[in-house]
Design a protein around this motif. Structure first.
Motif, PDB file in Angstrom:
ATOM      1  N   HIS A 187       7.341  -4.240  -6.081  1.00 51.19           N
ATOM      2  CA  HIS A 187       6.679  -5.092  -5.074  1.00 51.19           C
ATOM      3  C   HIS A 187       5.154  -4.875  -5.155  1.00 51.19           C
ATOM      4  O   HIS A 187       4.381  -5.827  -5.133  1.00 51.19           O
ATOM      5  CB  HIS A 187       7.157  -4.747  -3.658  1.00 51.19           C
ATOM      6  N   VAL A 188       4.745  -3.617  -5.241  1.00 48.78           N
ATOM      7  CA  VAL A 188       3.305  -3.294  -5.307  1.00 48.78           C
ATOM      8  C   VAL A 188       2.692  -3.900  -6.578  1.00 48.78           C
ATOM      9  O   VAL A 188       1.639  -4.547  -6.537  1.00 48.78           O
ATOM     10  CB  VAL A 188       3.092  -1.755  -5.290  1.00 48.78           C
ATOM     11  N   LEU A 189       3.388  -3.728  -7.700  1.00 56.72           N
ATOM     12  CA  LEU A 189       2.848  -4.189  -8.985  1.00 56.72           C
ATOM     13  C   LEU A 189       2.848  -5.711  -9.112  1.00 56.72           C
ATOM     14  O   LEU A 189       2.203  -6.267 -10.000  1.00 56.72           O
ATOM     15  CB  LEU A 189       3.593  -3.527 -10.148  1.00 56.72           C
ATOM     16  N   ALA A 190       3.537  -6.400  -8.190  1.00 54.56           N
ATOM     17  CA  ALA A 190       3.493  -7.873  -8.166  1.00 54.56           C
ATOM     18  C   ALA A 190       2.042  -8.339  -8.027  1.00 54.56           C
ATOM     19  O   ALA A 190       1.687  -9.441  -8.459  1.00 54.56           O
ATOM     20  CB  ALA A 190       4.332  -8.416  -7.012  1.00 54.56           C
ATOM     21  N   ASN A 191       1.211  -7.496  -7.441  1.00 51.62           N
ATOM     22  CA  ASN A 191      -0.210  -7.832  -7.299  1.00 51.62           C
ATOM     23  C   ASN A 191      -0.896  -8.029  -8.655  1.00 51.62           C
ATOM     24  O   ASN A 191      -1.910  -8.719  -8.744  1.00 51.62           O
ATOM     25  CB  ASN A 191      -0.937  -6.737  -6.516  1.00 51.62           C
ATOM     26  N   PHE A 192      -0.339  -7.407  -9.713  1.00 54.87           N
ATOM     27  CA  PHE A 192      -0.973  -7.486 -11.033  1.00 54.87           C
ATOM     28  C   PHE A 192      -0.570  -8.743 -11.822  1.00 54.87           C
ATOM     29  O   PHE A 192      -1.085  -8.975 -12.904  1.00 54.87           O
ATOM     30  CB  PHE A 192      -0.641  -6.234 -11.862  1.00 54.87           C
ATOM     31  N   ILE A 193       0.355  -9.516 -11.266  1.00 54.42           N
ATOM     32  CA  ILE A 193       0.791 -10.717 -12.003  1.00 54.42           C
ATOM     33  C   ILE A 193      -0.374 -11.703 -12.120  1.00 54.42           C
ATOM     34  O   ILE A 193      -0.549 -12.353 -13.142  1.00 54.42           O
ATOM     35  CB  ILE A 193       2.030 -11.362 -11.316  1.00 54.42           C
ATOM     36  N   ILE A 194      -1.171 -11.780 -11.073  1.00 56.76           N
ATOM     37  CA  ILE A 194      -2.276 -12.737 -11.054  1.00 56.76           C
ATOM     38  C   ILE A 194      -3.648 -12.059 -11.161  1.00 56.76           C
ATOM     39  O   ILE A 194      -4.556 -12.565 -11.799  1.00 56.76           O
ATOM     40  CB  ILE A 194      -2.219 -13.574  -9.746  1.00 56.76           C
ATOM     41  N   ASN A 229      -6.060  -8.094 -11.022  1.00 53.73           N
ATOM     42  CA  ASN A 229      -6.032  -6.701 -11.448  1.00 53.73           C
ATOM     43  C   ASN A 229      -6.673  -5.801 -10.414  1.00 53.73           C
ATOM     44  O   ASN A 229      -7.844  -5.450 -10.535  1.00 53.73           O
ATOM     45  CB  ASN A 229      -6.774  -6.545 -12.777  1.00 53.73           C
ATOM     46  N   PRO A 230      -5.917  -5.411  -9.374  1.00 55.95           N
ATOM     47  CA  PRO A 230      -6.516  -4.527  -8.374  1.00 55.95           C
ATOM     48  C   PRO A 230      -7.075  -3.264  -9.033  1.00 55.95           C
ATOM     49  O   PRO A 230      -6.545  -2.791 -10.036  1.00 55.95           O
ATOM     50  CB  PRO A 230      -5.329  -4.180  -7.461  1.00 55.95           C
ATOM     51  N   LYS A 231      -8.155  -2.759  -8.411  1.00 56.27           N
ATOM     52  CA  LYS A 231      -8.786  -1.562  -8.981  1.00 56.27           C
ATOM     53  C   LYS A 231      -8.153  -0.312  -8.372  1.00 56.27           C
ATOM     54  O   LYS A 231      -7.973  -0.245  -7.157  1.00 56.27           O
ATOM     55  CB  LYS A 231     -10.289  -1.569  -8.647  1.00 56.27           C
ATOM     56  N   PHE A 232      -7.819   0.652  -9.199  1.00 59.92           N
ATOM     57  CA  PHE A 232      -7.282   1.929  -8.694  1.00 59.92           C
ATOM     58  C   PHE A 232      -8.438   2.792  -8.198  1.00 59.92           C
ATOM     59  O   PHE A 232      -9.515   2.733  -8.785  1.00 59.92           O
ATOM     60  CB  PHE A 232      -6.560   2.686  -9.818  1.00 59.92           C
ATOM     61  N   PRO A 233      -8.263   3.631  -7.174  1.00 56.05           N
ATOM     62  CA  PRO A 233      -7.075   3.665  -6.329  1.00 56.05           C
ATOM     63  C   PRO A 233      -7.156   2.566  -5.273  1.00 56.05           C
ATOM     64  O   PRO A 233      -8.247   2.223  -4.836  1.00 56.05           O
ATOM     65  CB  PRO A 233      -7.177   5.045  -5.672  1.00 56.05           C
ATOM     66  N   PHE A 234      -6.013   2.039  -4.871  1.00 56.38           N
ATOM     67  CA  PHE A 234      -6.009   1.085  -3.769  1.00 56.38           C
ATOM     68  C   PHE A 234      -4.898   1.427  -2.788  1.00 56.38           C
ATOM     69  O   PHE A 234      -3.988   2.198  -3.115  1.00 56.38           O
ATOM     70  CB  PHE A 234      -5.910  -0.365  -4.280  1.00 56.38           C
ATOM     71  N   LEU A 235      -5.009   0.855  -1.592  1.00 51.33           N
ATOM     72  CA  LEU A 235      -3.963   1.053  -0.585  1.00 51.33           C
ATOM     73  C   LEU A 235      -3.087  -0.189  -0.605  1.00 51.33           C
ATOM     74  O   LEU A 235      -3.597  -1.301  -0.726  1.00 51.33           O
ATOM     75  CB  LEU A 235      -4.573   1.209   0.807  1.00 51.33           C
ATOM     76  N   CYS A 236      -1.787  -0.001  -0.496  1.00 48.60           N
ATOM     77  CA  CYS A 236      -0.903  -1.166  -0.443  1.00 48.60           C
ATOM     78  C   CYS A 236       0.006  -1.079   0.786  1.00 48.60           C
ATOM     79  O   CYS A 236       0.780  -0.135   0.927  1.00 48.60           O
ATOM     80  CB  CYS A 236      -0.076  -1.287  -1.718  1.00 48.60           C
ATOM     81  N   LEU A 237      -0.142  -2.062   1.650  1.00 52.63           N
ATOM     82  CA  LEU A 237       0.752  -2.183   2.801  1.00 52.63           C
ATOM     83  C   LEU A 237       2.013  -2.865   2.266  1.00 52.63           C
ATOM     84  O   LEU A 237       1.985  -4.042   1.919  1.00 52.63           O
ATOM     85  CB  LEU A 237       0.088  -3.032   3.891  1.00 52.63           C
ATOM     86  N   THR A 238       3.083  -2.083   2.175  1.00 59.17           N
ATOM     87  CA  THR A 238       4.319  -2.584   1.560  1.00 59.17           C
ATOM     88  C   THR A 238       5.334  -2.845   2.660  1.00 59.17           C
ATOM     89  O   THR A 238       5.838  -1.919   3.293  1.00 59.17           O
ATOM     90  CB  THR A 238       4.834  -1.539   0.550  1.00 59.17           C
ATOM     91  N   VAL A 239       5.569  -4.128   2.893  1.00 55.65           N
ATOM     92  CA  VAL A 239       6.342  -4.531   4.076  1.00 55.65           C
ATOM     93  C   VAL A 239       7.489  -5.454   3.672  1.00 55.65           C
ATOM     94  O   VAL A 239       7.267  -6.552   3.185  1.00 55.65           O
ATOM     95  CB  VAL A 239       5.417  -5.216   5.112  1.00 55.65           C
ATOM     96  N   SER A 240       8.718  -4.969   3.877  1.00 57.73           N
ATOM     97  CA  SER A 240       9.862  -5.800   3.476  1.00 57.73           C
ATOM     98  C   SER A 240      10.940  -5.690   4.536  1.00 57.73           C
ATOM     99  O   SER A 240      10.722  -5.171   5.632  1.00 57.73           O
ATOM    100  CB  SER A 240      10.372  -5.337   2.118  1.00 57.73           C
ATOM    101  N   GLY A 241      12.154  -6.166   4.169  1.00 59.85           N
ATOM    102  CA  GLY A 241      13.262  -6.105   5.113  1.00 59.85           C
ATOM    103  C   GLY A 241      13.763  -4.678   5.301  1.00 59.85           C
ATOM    104  O   GLY A 241      14.371  -4.354   6.320  1.00 59.85           O
ATOM    105  N   GLY A 242      13.507  -3.820   4.328  1.00 57.53           N
ATOM    106  CA  GLY A 242      14.013  -2.447   4.411  1.00 57.53           C
ATOM    107  C   GLY A 242      12.919  -1.393   4.467  1.00 57.53           C
ATOM    108  O   GLY A 242      13.196  -0.223   4.725  1.00 57.53           O
ATOM    109  N   VAL A 245      -2.057   3.956  -4.061  1.00 59.39           N
ATOM    110  CA  VAL A 245      -1.680   3.658  -5.446  1.00 59.39           C
ATOM    111  C   VAL A 245      -2.771   4.175  -6.373  1.00 59.39           C
ATOM    112  O   VAL A 245      -3.887   3.644  -6.401  1.00 59.39           O
ATOM    113  CB  VAL A 245      -1.461   2.133  -5.633  1.00 59.39           C
ATOM    114  N   LYS A 246      -2.433   5.229  -7.139  1.00 60.76           N
ATOM    115  CA  LYS A 246      -3.438   5.870  -7.995  1.00 60.76           C
ATOM    116  C   LYS A 246      -3.412   5.295  -9.408  1.00 60.76           C
ATOM    117  O   LYS A 246      -4.397   5.303 -10.120  1.00 60.76           O
ATOM    118  CB  LYS A 246      -3.176   7.375  -8.049  1.00 60.76           C
ATOM    119  N   ASP A 247      -2.221   4.842  -9.799  1.00 60.84           N
ATOM    120  CA  ASP A 247      -2.051   4.257 -11.137  1.00 60.84           C
ATOM    121  C   ASP A 247      -0.783   3.403 -11.107  1.00 60.84           C
ATOM    122  O   ASP A 247      -0.078   3.417 -10.101  1.00 60.84           O
ATOM    123  CB  ASP A 247      -1.933   5.385 -12.175  1.00 60.84           C
TER     124      ASP A 247
END
Ligand code: KG4
Ligand code: ZN
Length: 336
Positions: free
Chosen positions: A115-122, A124-137, A144-146
């Motif tokens: 889910h986090v790496l989905a950001n790289f499909i379009i 290129n976030p710069k490391f390190p970054f924070l990712c608010l990961t929000v799903s059904g579970g 995210v360091k790498d």
């Protein structure tokens, strides 16, 4: 030499296959299982059976869409966990057999990391970054360091925010999964019409059980004196409740950014498809000097469950030479 990977996602109630070539998604197929709607939630046993039925047609369609032959595949990837065991087993077994049949390497992927790496499909976030990961579970703030190095710095102590959306939607009589429906009605409502308690817990952790219970009592009390309350105020109720949930998420994200000094901010997971959350994060507030955030938001189709994100993660794992062997098995509680 080009690298082409087939990726399978089957952790919950969508059967997905995608193909990535040299880091670019060239096919992304999703079969949503409608069988669960009548039960108001995912029935694990039915999910496994539907995956079993869907997986071959979904993979065939991905290969057809990508206009490649199976022989061109360099590896096959699958979601190892977290998720429903029966569902994961279908994807895991399929991928293992596929790898064996074609004599190509196997790559295991963690659903949350994907889910986090989905950001790289379009982008290129710069490391390190924070990712608010929000799903059904899951509801987490990840540092995210790498590509494969993520640390959970905040998490929910009870329900996931997706559940807080879905359970509230159920009380409002909306179909399952309710998050997108609640979002739809919220767009036309007034977020200040009603207020809900601002439940806070220490540090960077979250809690949603308090607001969920408050919402239940709110509906019950208002409906007692006014039986048409929900019907006549649906848009305002949705807008106000959604705003309260977003407020909880954003406050923790701001806290995490202050604590770590990181201003590269991403979101991921099904709830990152929420229009209110996306709009707020794209607003000028976070571009002002006070925050100075660089915000990354995946396109909608890569927020909810999909195999493109599994393919993206697999691409990086392939480059790093991280392959799984045939003894690998599904891990329903896999951690990032
Ligand atoms: O990531 P995901 O597709 O599956 C899991 O890994 O859990 O997330 C599903 C969750 C559900 O709770 C669903 O209601 C929520 O994401 N969701 C939304 C929206 N779209 C999906 N919640 C709020 N607003 C949306 N637009
Ligand atoms: Zn997911």
């Amino acid at each position: 030499m080009s690298i082409t990977i087939l990726a399978i996602e089957s952790s919950c109630d969508e059967t997905c296959a995608a193909i990535i070539r040299d880091g670019k998604i060239i096919a992304n197929i999703i079969a949503t299982q409608s069988v669960h709607e009548q039960y108001g939630g995912v029935v694990p046993e039915l999910a496994s059976r539907a995956h079993q039925q869907n997986i071959i047609p979904v993979v065939s369609q991905a290969i057809h869409t990508a206009k490649i032959s199976k022989k061109k595949l360099n590896a096959v990837a699958f979601t190892r966990g977290p998720g429903l065991l029966g569902s994961l087993l279908v994807g895991t077994s399929f991928a293992k057999a596929f790898a064996l049949g074609l004599n190509i390497p196997l790559i295991e992927v963690n659903h949350i990391e994907a889910h986090v790496l989905a950001n790289f499909i379009i982008r290129n976030p710069k490391f390190p970054f924070l990712c608010l990961t929000v799903s059904g579970g899951h509801t987490q703030i990840l540092l995210v360091k790498d590509y494969m190095e993520m640390e959970v710095i905040g998490k929910t102590l009870d329900d996931a925010v997706g559940e807080a959306f879905d359970k509230a939607a159920k009380l409002l009589g909306l179909p399952y999964p309710g998050g997108p429906f609640l979002d739809k009605y919220a767009k036309k409502g007034n977020p200040d019409a009603f207020s809900f308690p601002d439940v806070d817990v220490d540090g960077l952790d979250f809690s949603f059980s308090g607001i969920k219970t408050a919402f239940l009592y709110f509906l019950r009390d208002r409906s007692k004196t006014n039986p048409g309350f929900i019907k006549n105020n649906l848009e305002d109720i949705c807008a106000s409740y959604q705003a309260a949930l977003i407020n909880i998420l954003i406050k923790k994200l701001i806290k995490a950014s202050k604590k770590t000094g990181i201003r590269e901010i991403a979101i991921a997971g099904g709830v990152s498809a929420n229009s209110g959350l996306r709009k707020l994060l794209q607003s000028h507030i976070f571009r002002t000097k006070k925050y100075n955030w660089n915000v990354y938001i995946p396109p909608l189709e890569y927020c909810t469950d999909n195999a493109a994100m599994i393919a993206m993660a697999a691409h990086y794992k392939y480059l790093a030479g991280e392959f799984a062997d045939q003894s690998v098995s599904a891990d329903p509680r896999m951690k990032p």
